[in-house]
Design a protein around this motif. Sequence first.
Motif, short mmCIF file in Angstrom:
data_model
loop_
_atom_site.label_atom_id
_atom_site.label_comp_id
_atom_site.label_asym_id
_atom_site.label_seq_id
_atom_site.Cartn_x
_atom_site.Cartn_y
_atom_site.Cartn_z
N ALA A 28 -25.72 20.45 -58.99
CA ALA A 28 -25.69 21.90 -58.97
C ALA A 28 -27.11 22.46 -59.06
O ALA A 28 -28.02 21.79 -59.56
N PRO A 29 -27.33 23.70 -58.62
CA PRO A 29 -28.66 24.31 -58.72
C PRO A 29 -29.19 24.30 -60.15
O PRO A 29 -28.48 24.65 -61.09
N GLY A 30 -30.43 23.86 -60.32
CA GLY A 30 -31.05 23.82 -61.63
C GLY A 30 -30.68 22.62 -62.47
O GLY A 30 -31.14 22.47 -63.61
N ILE A 31 -29.84 21.73 -61.93
CA ILE A 31 -29.37 20.55 -62.66
C ILE A 31 -29.81 19.30 -61.91
O ILE A 31 -29.65 19.22 -60.69
N SER A 32 -30.36 18.33 -62.62
CA SER A 32 -30.81 17.10 -61.98
C SER A 32 -30.05 15.87 -62.44
O SER A 32 -30.26 14.78 -61.91
N CYS A 33 -29.17 16.02 -63.45
CA CYS A 33 -28.45 14.84 -63.94
C CYS A 33 -26.96 15.14 -64.09
O CYS A 33 -26.56 16.27 -64.36
N VAL A 34 -26.17 14.11 -63.88
CA VAL A 34 -24.72 14.19 -64.08
C VAL A 34 -24.41 13.72 -65.49
O VAL A 34 -25.04 12.79 -66.01
N SER A 35 -23.43 14.35 -66.11
CA SER A 35 -23.01 13.94 -67.45
C SER A 35 -21.50 14.05 -67.55
O SER A 35 -20.84 14.48 -66.60
N GLY A 36 -20.95 13.68 -68.71
CA GLY A 36 -19.50 13.71 -68.87
C GLY A 36 -19.11 14.33 -70.20
O GLY A 36 -19.69 14.00 -71.25
N ILE A 71 -14.82 14.33 -68.28
CA ILE A 71 -14.88 15.29 -67.18
C ILE A 71 -16.32 15.32 -66.69
O ILE A 71 -17.22 15.70 -67.44
N LEU A 72 -16.55 14.87 -65.47
CA LEU A 72 -17.91 14.83 -64.95
C LEU A 72 -18.41 16.25 -64.67
O LEU A 72 -17.65 17.12 -64.22
N GLN A 73 -19.69 16.46 -64.94
CA GLN A 73 -20.28 17.80 -64.79
C GLN A 73 -21.70 17.67 -64.28
O GLN A 73 -22.35 16.64 -64.45
N GLY A 74 -22.14 18.72 -63.60
CA GLY A 74 -23.49 18.72 -63.04
C GLY A 74 -23.51 18.56 -61.54
O GLY A 74 -24.56 18.75 -60.90
N ILE A 75 -22.38 18.18 -60.91
CA ILE A 75 -22.30 18.06 -59.46
C ILE A 75 -21.96 19.44 -58.88
O ILE A 75 -21.22 20.22 -59.50
N ALA A 76 -22.50 19.74 -57.69
CA ALA A 76 -22.34 21.07 -57.12
C ALA A 76 -20.87 21.44 -56.88
O ALA A 76 -20.50 22.62 -56.98
N ARG A 77 -20.05 20.47 -56.58
CA ARG A 77 -18.60 20.67 -56.50
C ARG A 77 -17.95 19.53 -57.29
O ARG A 77 -18.47 18.41 -57.30
N PRO A 78 -16.84 19.77 -57.96
CA PRO A 78 -16.33 18.77 -58.90
C PRO A 78 -15.90 17.46 -58.24
O PRO A 78 -15.14 17.45 -57.27
N ILE A 123 -12.34 26.14 -59.36
CA ILE A 123 -12.19 27.60 -59.53
C ILE A 123 -13.44 28.19 -60.17
O ILE A 123 -13.99 29.20 -59.74
N ALA A 124 -13.91 27.54 -61.24
CA ALA A 124 -15.08 28.02 -61.96
C ALA A 124 -16.34 27.95 -61.08
O ALA A 124 -17.19 28.84 -61.12
N ALA A 125 -16.46 26.87 -60.29
CA ALA A 125 -17.64 26.71 -59.43
C ALA A 125 -17.74 27.82 -58.39
O ALA A 125 -18.83 28.19 -57.96
#
Length: 336
Positions: free
Chosen positions: A144-152, A299-306, A331-333
């Motif tokens: 996602a914009p401004g994010i460089s790492c994926v987390s859970g 729940i993975l987070q940080g990707i531009a679409r889930p 929905i949130a994205a």
Amino acid sequence: MDLIKDIVARAKSQKQRIVLPEGTEERTLKAADRVLAEGVADLIIIGNPDEIKALAEINGLTNINKGTIIDPENHPKMEEYAQLLFELRKKKGMTIEEARKLVKDPLYLGCLIIKNSEADGQLAGARNTTGNVLRPALQIIKTAPGISCVSGAMLLLTQAPEFGEEGLLVMGDVAVMPVPDAAQLAQIAVCTAQTAKAIADIEPRVAMLSFSSHGSASHEVVDKVVEATRLAREMKPDLQIDGELQADAALVPKIGESKAPGSSVAGHANVLVVPNLEVGNIGYKLVQRLGRAKAIGPILQGIARPVNDLSRGCSVDDVYMMIAITADQAIAAKGL
């Protein structure tokens, strides 16, 4: 708070298009049948159509035909998706021939469908490793914009309503980043807060956990948490966040007031951000087993679409729940 019902109801209210690349996996198909029967999401199921039909008949699944079934080896948009993948990856040395091969991989195909705005999210992992699930997502959908790492993040439904949000706590990172630096930890904090809002519909109060509270101990690992808190505030000025805080100072009002006087988060946190993956994994499993909490995720987070990753030991109920969660993230994205 009936969180599970709320998650499903939100998904039903604004149906999203979710890709299931493991369309010939039995648990996935059983969950898909229930999702389609109840109208939780619109599904794109990738797999050999004859095999899917046979599995549906064997298992008495009567709703699979309500989804869109795509044969990865033979469908009208193969060349279009191959060209899309080639354009995305040619600077990394990918040839069109390599793209044409990869587009037959359901995990790549699902991400290309999302990139082409024909789906909103993806769920896999019942058969595939986390690495295999994440690789095409990071190559095609990217962060996602401004994010460089994926987390859970993990949702913890505890039996202690006096803590968190009526017993609900959201913890991150519990799945991906072994030893995040301060900048990555700040991103994890922001993303975990967003997950809390998107999935649990709560206003996040984020505690950056450590073994120190507001300078009670001095160490370089504490310094990292302090710096991450500062960076997270820069990223999201309106976010309620405080750190460094010990776990009891984050959760117990009297202790929070004593160790971090004047903090709006201390003693009232509903989002817990841990300093590294070791702490996160151990921490949530202790709460789950000793405290008999229900753990939902990661729940993975940080990707531009889930794009979410299942455990290979997942149940049908797990798959069903994660489809609904992926839909809520979509929905949130979109800011809906």
